[in-house]
Design a protein around this motif. Sequence first.
Motif, short mmCIF file in Angstrom:
data_model
loop_
_atom_site.label_atom_id
_atom_site.label_comp_id
_atom_site.label_asym_id
_atom_site.label_seq_id
_atom_site.Cartn_x
_atom_site.Cartn_y
_atom_site.Cartn_z
N ALA A 187 37.67 -17.81 93.74
CA ALA A 187 37.81 -17.11 92.47
C ALA A 187 38.71 -15.89 92.61
N VAL A 188 38.63 -15.19 93.74
CA VAL A 188 39.50 -14.04 93.99
C VAL A 188 40.96 -14.50 94.06
N VAL A 189 41.20 -15.56 94.81
CA VAL A 189 42.56 -16.08 94.94
C VAL A 189 43.12 -16.49 93.57
N GLN A 190 42.33 -17.18 92.78
CA GLN A 190 42.78 -17.62 91.46
C GLN A 190 43.10 -16.43 90.56
N ALA A 191 42.27 -15.40 90.61
CA ALA A 191 42.50 -14.22 89.78
C ALA A 191 43.78 -13.50 90.18
N ILE A 199 45.22 -7.12 93.21
CA ILE A 199 45.05 -7.14 94.66
C ILE A 199 43.63 -7.58 94.95
N GLY A 200 43.46 -8.36 96.00
CA GLY A 200 42.14 -8.83 96.40
C GLY A 200 42.12 -9.07 97.89
N VAL A 210 49.19 -17.17 96.59
CA VAL A 210 49.24 -15.71 96.56
C VAL A 210 50.11 -15.24 97.73
N LYS A 211 50.49 -13.97 97.69
CA LYS A 211 51.23 -13.37 98.79
C LYS A 211 50.24 -12.66 99.70
N VAL A 212 50.32 -12.91 101.00
CA VAL A 212 49.47 -12.23 101.98
C VAL A 212 50.20 -10.99 102.46
#
Length: 281
Positions: A187-191, A199-200, A210-212
């Motif tokens: 859910a964090v990645v999707q948001a 940022i998460g 996402v970008k790491v």
Amino acid sequence: MNGWHLLPAALLVLACSGRYGGAPGAGARITVRGSDTLVVLMQRWAEASTTSQPDVVVEVSGGGTGTGIAALMNGTTDLAMASRPIAREERARIEGSGAKLVEIPVALDAVAIYIHESNPLSALTLDALRGVFAGKIRRWSELGGADRPIVLYSRESSSGTYAFFKEHVLQKCDFAPEAQSLPGTAAVVQAVARDPAAIGYGGIARARGVKVLPLRLADGSVVAPDHEAATTGRYPLTRPLFVYLRAPANPEAEGFARFLVGPEAQALAEEAGFFAWRSPP
């Protein structure tokens, strides 16, 4: 990090403990609950384990490290998945009932910082990261980015990843009140993937779309959560992932625990984006 050297001793406890129940048989079931960081990998492990225990069904569910350890304490799961070491009071409660707690490291993880793919930021120091999640740094422009508010995504308090981040990044201070708690790393990645201002954080294996964001160390060097940095300890947010069980353990649970530290399971951990606890031969 405490507990990283305990694998041989943990397996010795299982080997020397008494067992309840008979030999594994048709229809045998074991349950594994806990860390959302581990749940997808654990499902793969459960499927792969049918080769060595074809008559055993492994039921896997998430809910967070705290949920898994609570289930282990009250006897409603055979194994608990954890992305943090078990707390002293949790251990005392289990061992106070006369059981021996067995801690088995099963993989190595790096807690990654997720930002939107369009975000131009190239690295953050741990101090800046702390400022962001504590609410002291509120706009991307303060970090050299666009002039817009920073949107914080976090995990729920039962999460081992939440506890790890709070201890190692926030140094046990509170998260900013506006940090949005989400029920799982996915859910964090999707948001974050949907929100250019977001940022998460979460396990490296879930970093898709996402970008790491690498971390800038005190010496000015920049380190990403890759295999070399994680396995050498150079990446500061590296952590072990654990499975906990009670001894004496039933034969099915013991057999599955042994499978998790074997070469087949550890190769699957690498394939899933984690780092093997013991490198496959």
